[in-house]
Structure formats: C-alpha cells, structure tokens
Design a protein around this motif. Sequence first.
Motif, PDB file in Angstrom:
ATOM      1  N   TRP A 388       0.837  -1.201   0.000  1.00  0.00           N
ATOM      2  CA  TRP A 388       0.000   0.000   0.000  1.00  0.00           C
ATOM      3  C   TRP A 388       0.868   1.246   0.000  1.00  0.00           C
ATOM      4  N   SER A 389       0.257   2.348  -0.401  1.00  0.00           N
ATOM      5  CA  SER A 389       0.863   3.672  -0.271  1.00  0.00           C
ATOM      6  C   SER A 389      -0.049   4.527   0.607  1.00  0.00           C
ATOM      7  N   GLU A 390       0.557   5.331   1.481  1.00  0.00           N
ATOM      8  CA  GLU A 390      -0.246   6.180   2.363  1.00  0.00           C
ATOM      9  C   GLU A 390      -1.046   7.224   1.585  1.00  0.00           C
ATOM     10  N   ASP A 391      -0.605   7.514   0.346  1.00  0.00           N
ATOM     11  CA  ASP A 391      -1.310   8.517  -0.456  1.00  0.00           C
ATOM     12  C   ASP A 391      -2.624   7.989  -1.019  1.00  0.00           C
ATOM     13  N   LEU A 392      -2.779   6.651  -1.054  1.00  0.00           N
ATOM     14  CA  LEU A 392      -3.993   6.053  -1.612  1.00  0.00           C
ATOM     15  C   LEU A 392      -4.689   5.221  -0.542  1.00  0.00           C
ATOM     16  N   ARG A 393      -5.960   5.478  -0.312  1.00  0.00           N
ATOM     17  CA  ARG A 393      -6.687   4.769   0.744  1.00  0.00           C
ATOM     18  C   ARG A 393      -7.694   3.771   0.203  1.00  0.00           C
ATOM     19  N   ASP A 394      -8.090   3.936  -1.040  1.00  0.00           N
ATOM     20  CA  ASP A 394      -9.151   3.078  -1.567  1.00  0.00           C
ATOM     21  C   ASP A 394      -8.657   1.717  -2.043  1.00  0.00           C
ATOM     22  N   SER A 395      -7.394   1.629  -2.464  1.00  0.00           N
ATOM     23  CA  SER A 395      -6.880   0.351  -2.977  1.00  0.00           C
ATOM     24  C   SER A 395      -5.364   0.292  -2.819  1.00  0.00           C
ATOM     25  N   SER A 396      -4.839  -0.920  -2.814  1.00  0.00           N
ATOM     26  CA  SER A 396      -3.396  -1.117  -2.737  1.00  0.00           C
ATOM     27  C   SER A 396      -2.777  -0.875  -4.116  1.00  0.00           C
ATOM     28  N   ILE A 397      -1.472  -0.566  -4.135  1.00  0.00           N
ATOM     29  CA  ILE A 397      -0.815  -0.287  -5.420  1.00  0.00           C
ATOM     30  C   ILE A 397      -0.278  -1.562  -6.069  1.00  0.00           C
ATOM     31  N   MET A 398       0.051  -2.573  -5.250  1.00  0.00           N
ATOM     32  CA  MET A 398       0.545  -3.853  -5.778  1.00  0.00           C
ATOM     33  C   MET A 398       0.022  -4.971  -4.888  1.00  0.00           C
ATOM     34  N   TRP A 399      -0.146  -6.145  -5.465  1.00  0.00           N
ATOM     35  CA  TRP A 399      -0.625  -7.287  -4.686  1.00  0.00           C
ATOM     36  C   TRP A 399      -0.200  -8.580  -5.369  1.00  0.00           C
ATOM     37  N   THR A 400      -0.151  -9.655  -4.572  1.00  0.00           N
ATOM     38  CA  THR A 400       0.205 -10.967  -5.106  1.00  0.00           C
ATOM     39  C   THR A 400      -1.055 -11.645  -5.642  1.00  0.00           C
ATOM     40  N   LYS A 401      -0.845 -12.712  -6.355  1.00  0.00           N
ATOM     41  CA  LYS A 401      -1.979 -13.495  -6.844  1.00  0.00           C
ATOM     42  C   LYS A 401      -2.670 -14.181  -5.661  1.00  0.00           C
ATOM     43  N   PHE A 402      -3.901 -14.635  -5.878  1.00  0.00           N
ATOM     44  CA  PHE A 402      -4.631 -15.365  -4.838  1.00  0.00           C
ATOM     45  C   PHE A 402      -4.104 -16.796  -4.788  1.00  0.00           C
ATOM     46  N   HIS A 403      -3.561 -17.190  -3.627  1.00  0.00           N
ATOM     47  CA  HIS A 403      -3.009 -18.532  -3.468  1.00  0.00           C
ATOM     48  C   HIS A 403      -4.119 -19.530  -3.139  1.00  0.00           C
ATOM     49  N   ASN A 404      -3.798 -20.802  -3.305  1.00  0.00           N
ATOM     50  CA  ASN A 404      -4.768 -21.857  -2.969  1.00  0.00           C
ATOM     51  C   ASN A 404      -4.904 -22.045  -1.468  1.00  0.00           C
ATOM     52  N   SER A 405      -3.861 -21.703  -0.729  1.00  0.00           N
ATOM     53  CA  SER A 405      -3.896 -21.859   0.733  1.00  0.00           C
ATOM     54  C   SER A 405      -3.783 -20.492   1.397  1.00  0.00           C
ATOM     55  N   TYR A 406      -4.222 -20.425   2.643  1.00  0.00           N
ATOM     56  CA  TYR A 406      -4.295 -19.183   3.410  1.00  0.00           C
ATOM     57  C   TYR A 406      -2.892 -18.684   3.756  1.00  0.00           C
ATOM     58  N   LEU A 407      -2.679 -17.370   3.717  1.00  0.00           N
ATOM     59  CA  LEU A 407      -1.416 -16.782   4.152  1.00  0.00           C
ATOM     60  C   LEU A 407      -1.493 -16.492   5.653  1.00  0.00           C
ATOM     61  N   THR A 408      -0.386 -16.718   6.355  1.00  0.00           N
ATOM     62  CA  THR A 408      -0.385 -16.601   7.821  1.00  0.00           C
ATOM     63  C   THR A 408       0.514 -15.499   8.355  1.00  0.00           C
ATOM     64  N   ASP A 409       1.579 -15.122   7.614  1.00  0.00           N
ATOM     65  CA  ASP A 409       2.501 -14.101   8.114  1.00  0.00           C
ATOM     66  C   ASP A 409       3.342 -13.579   6.956  1.00  0.00           C
ATOM     67  N   GLY A 410       4.046 -12.474   7.209  1.00  0.00           N
ATOM     68  CA  GLY A 410       4.901 -11.884   6.184  1.00  0.00           C
ATOM     69  C   GLY A 410       5.748 -10.776   6.759  1.00  0.00           C
ATOM     70  N   CYS A 411       6.837 -10.427   6.054  1.00  0.00           N
ATOM     71  CA  CYS A 411       7.707  -9.331   6.493  1.00  0.00           C
ATOM     72  C   CYS A 411       8.604  -8.901   5.343  1.00  0.00           C
ATOM     73  N   TRP A 412       9.100  -7.656   5.424  1.00  0.00           N
ATOM     74  CA  TRP A 412      10.072  -7.140   4.463  1.00  0.00           C
ATOM     75  C   TRP A 412      11.475  -7.626   4.820  1.00  0.00           C
ATOM     76  N   SER A 413      12.353  -7.656   3.824  1.00  0.00           N
ATOM     77  CA  SER A 413      13.768  -7.907   4.089  1.00  0.00           C
ATOM     78  C   SER A 413      14.390  -6.635   4.656  1.00  0.00           C
ATOM     79  N   PRO A 414      15.197  -6.728   5.734  1.00  0.00           N
ATOM     80  CA  PRO A 414      15.793  -5.514   6.304  1.00  0.00           C
ATOM     81  C   PRO A 414      16.955  -4.959   5.489  1.00  0.00           C
ATOM     82  N   VAL A 415      17.455  -5.723   4.513  1.00  0.00           N
ATOM     83  CA  VAL A 415      18.627  -5.286   3.732  1.00  0.00           C
ATOM     84  C   VAL A 415      18.306  -5.046   2.259  1.00  0.00           C
ATOM     85  N   ARG A 416      17.236  -5.684   1.741  1.00  0.00           N
ATOM     86  CA  ARG A 416      16.865  -5.505   0.339  1.00  0.00           C
ATOM     87  C   ARG A 416      15.466  -4.898   0.252  1.00  0.00           C
ATOM     88  N   PRO A 417      15.346  -3.669  -0.258  1.00  0.00           N
ATOM     89  CA  PRO A 417      14.041  -2.993  -0.251  1.00  0.00           C
ATOM     90  C   PRO A 417      12.991  -3.639  -1.125  1.00  0.00           C
TER      91      PRO A 417
END
Length: 567
Positions: A388-417
């Motif tokens: 998401w971008s803070e400048d846009l509230r109605d929708s995200s700017i990028m997203w992944t495809k819908f997976h067959n199984s539920y997603l449980t967690d996620g995080c950014w890499s601290p060294v690679r943006p």
Amino acid sequence: MEIVYVYTKKREEFGRQCNFADRVAESLVDIPVDDSLKDQFIVRNPCESAIQCAPEMSEHEVNTERFETMSRGINHVEGGWPKDVNAAEVEQTLRYRKKVEKDEVYIQAIQQLGSVMEHTIKQNNAVDIYEEYFDDVIEDGCVEPPSAKTINVFRDPNEIKRTATNISWYPDNAQKLAVAYSVLEFQRSSPGMCMDSYIWDVESPNKPDMALKPISPLVCIEYNPKDPHCLVGGQYNGQLAFWDTRKGSQPIEVSAISASHSDPLYKVIFLTSKTGTECFTTSTDGQVLWWDIRKMAEPTETLILDITKKGKPTLGGISLEYESTMPTKFMVGTEQGTILSCNRKAKSPADRIVANFSGHYGPVYALQRNPFFPKNFLTVGDWTARVWSEDLRDSSIMWTKFHNSYLTDGCWSPVRPAVFFTSRMDGCLDVWDYMFKQNDPTLSLQVCDEALNCLRIQEGGSLMACGSHSGNVTLLELSESLSQQQRNEKASLTQIFERETKREKILESRYREMKLKERAKSQQEEKNPEDDEENPEELVDEADKNFWFTVEQEKAGIEKKEREAEK
C-alpha cells in the motif's frame, strides 16, 4: 570340578595384532561317563520335526538415546610464578621481575629475539598485507540464483505439541531467539498442557537455553532493543508479562488482570523512548494499550478501535506497526480486514484514527512498513499479500496473486528494499523479489508438511526463522542474492512504487468520474426512461487508453531529460 586355562602375555605385547598358528590337537580335560544318568533318559519315538524352505529370519530394533550438547567455558589466570612468589602481591612480582631482568641469560635472549622482531616489523611496515586492491570496483550484483538452506530445527520439548505463535531475535547478534508457544484453538487446550516458552541458542537445537514460565501461555514475545536481557510477552489471558533473563525464568512483573486486555494479547512492540521501557499492545478486544514496564499496574494510555466514533470497540486488533522515524504514528491491522492509520498525539481521542484502508477479506496477520520507504507498507491476510501507499486509501498499489492456501505471516527484508517474505498454511515459504518478477514468487520453499504460523527475519538479513503448527521452528540461511542489496535497487524500486501509485490514482479518478456519470445518467433515465444505456466496456477501454497515453508522455519526458543531460 573347575576347568581353568591361563593365557599369559608380556606387558609389552598388549594391544598387538593377534597372530594365529596351527598346532597339534591337545586334550585339556576328560570327563568320564556317568552310568546313573541312563535311567533318567527317555527315548523319543517317533520323532517329529518341521522343516521350512524359507530361511528363518529375526528382526531387531535399536533406539539410541538423544545426544545432548552443553556449552562450557574456562578462564585462564596468570601463572608460571615460582612457589615462593605470590602472584597477587604486587611487590613480590616486581621484585622477581627485576631479579630476572638482571640475569645475563635473559638479557642475551632478549637481544637475540630483538633483532628478529625488528626485521619482521620492518617487513610488515613495508608491505600492507591487508590492502584491498578492488575497493573502487562496484559489483554488478550477485549472479547466484536465490536459494535457502535449513541450518537447524528447534522442536517443542513437551509431549503435547503446541503452536509456535511468535518469534523474536536477540537484538545484539544472531546467537539466540525467543519463541512463544501456545494453542490458539480453545478446544485443543488440555489441563495438563505445559505453558512454558523458550529461548533457544542457534547452535544448540537439542535443549532450550532458557525456559520462560508465564501464568498463561504466551501468544507473542518481544526483546527490548535497548536491553537484550529484557523481554515482554503477551499472554493468552490478555495480561502482559516482563522478564529479565539475569533473574531467572519467572516474570519480574505482570500487568493487573483488571487493567489488561480481555482477549488474547496478539502483538506487542517496544517504542523509541529515552528510558527504553515503553511498549504498546493490541488485542481482539478492540483496544490499544500503552505500558511502562517499570510500573505495570495499569496502562499509561488507551485507544478504542472505533471508526464510528461512538466510544465502543468496533474492530479487533491482530497486528501492529511502529516506525521509529515517525514516533507519533502507528498502524493497527484488524481481524475484520481493515488497516487503521493512527496518530498518538491527536488533539482528541476521536481524532487518533486518521485513516483506514480496506482490502482484505479476513484478519490482517502481518503489517509492516518498508524499512527504506516508510510511506509504503505490506499487509498479509486471506489469500494475498498487498503493498500500500499512504497517499492512496481506496486500494493497494501492488498485490500478489490469490493462493490456494491461506497466508499466515509476512515481512520485508531488512537489507533488500524489493524483497519480502510470506508464509502459507500448506507449509510453504514464498520469497518475492520485485526486481526479478512481480507476478510469481522468486523462490517457493516447502519448509514442512504442516501449516507455517509465523516467521521472523534477523536484522542482518541472512537468517530466517519459521514457526510451524506443531511447534517446530526451522532456521533457514538465505543466499547472498537475497541478503545483499543489488546495484541501483533502491532507485529502481522508487520508480516502480511511483509508477504504480500514479496508475492507481488515474484509475481512481476515472472510477469516480464513471460513478458520477452513472449517477447523472440514472437521474436522467428516471426523467427519460427511453434513452439507451452507455456501454461500461467502452468506459474501461477509454480509461485504459488515457492511462497508457499518460505513461508514454512521462516516458518521453524522461528520455528528453536524459538527452539534455548527455549534451
């Protein structure tokens, strides 16, 4: 009668190879026949014996005991002094040194060694053995394909296995990690279930380095970044507990149950403060509470997650986000799929919730700002991960495809943006690299055959810990291509985020125009019901043409600037 035979060998021949030789047969003992035993003998007639063609086989099983390793250390003290000299007495050691320095043998040895040392030191000063010849050369990036390998697996030592619900790395280095264990399904909990959580040494997976003994099972855990000996943990009963590892396994202080959350405490984060003792928590009871671990009788502040501004909790908190560069701002991910952007220093409690973002169909399990671009943040929920971008509230700017199984967690890499990680219910860890491709994960790793519940990457960016449903924590080492920043990566990602933000803004404005047109048309149709409807496909095609026209104009402007710069 005793039969004894003595073997003799010289002491020097012990351990030698045995050499056998032929010799004449020799009778050692002769036992005469006892006729009295004949009366006790019964002839077996007829004799029956069974014979099988198949060979007789036997099966044997051996289970060795688990090998446990322990770390031990030794301290060397000053020694080598004569018996009549006490090393603790300064006067005696000085007197003995002066005596030795006057010895002719000592003087000769120093003179001989001095010339050798002088020659060696001159050599070292003449040639810099640590000189780096290629400091100025910029690497084009690692050509190694992205990969990850398992280093260790830390298993819940209890008979009744529990879920690893949260992981926290030791702040100073990657030697330890704290894991919170609990059973979030109320029906699965049993009276005899262990409530301990553990601190593990990365190099010793067989036995926990330390056990933490809470009153209720821990749902989340967090190290204090300013004091690595201190931890706080959110419990299943809603209380917040504080530990100092130097003072044992029992918590130093626990928040009063009347002032705590009424639901399980799902997330706790330390705040940037002078004392380093402030933190805040959230729970599905619809509250965000601020605490000072020095006095935990009651929270210092409270925020009700109410977007209707009626003073009653309408949303339940699941995840939190706090960026130290923006100390007054924080974000809350809710179990209803909404992300709330808040300001702690608002004029009134009703104005603390500044904005809300809606895009997930279920709880937002992970929420984190990009370490290099704080305006952009990652959310993980339902079957997708969204940027998401803070400048846009109605929708995200990028997203992944819908997976067959539920997603449980996620995080950014601290060294690679451009890299982030997601975990799935089918036991897969997905690594997304937007510099490589955006539609599919760069690397999908099957960590285990059960659900992955949580993940946490170490600050160095090369180690990743993943917790599973049965309490197994898998430690992975990422390849250099995933743990080292590439050339021009930050600038390229800036362009990607700006491009996608601009695209969403154009689509948003166009969508509003379409809505206004539809509203005006519906009003007109009410007056003139015979008019024909406008085709929506034509509107989409027109919006698409306008978007690509704007992109081409931007591209032409950039190329023109580059030509002018070259001239």
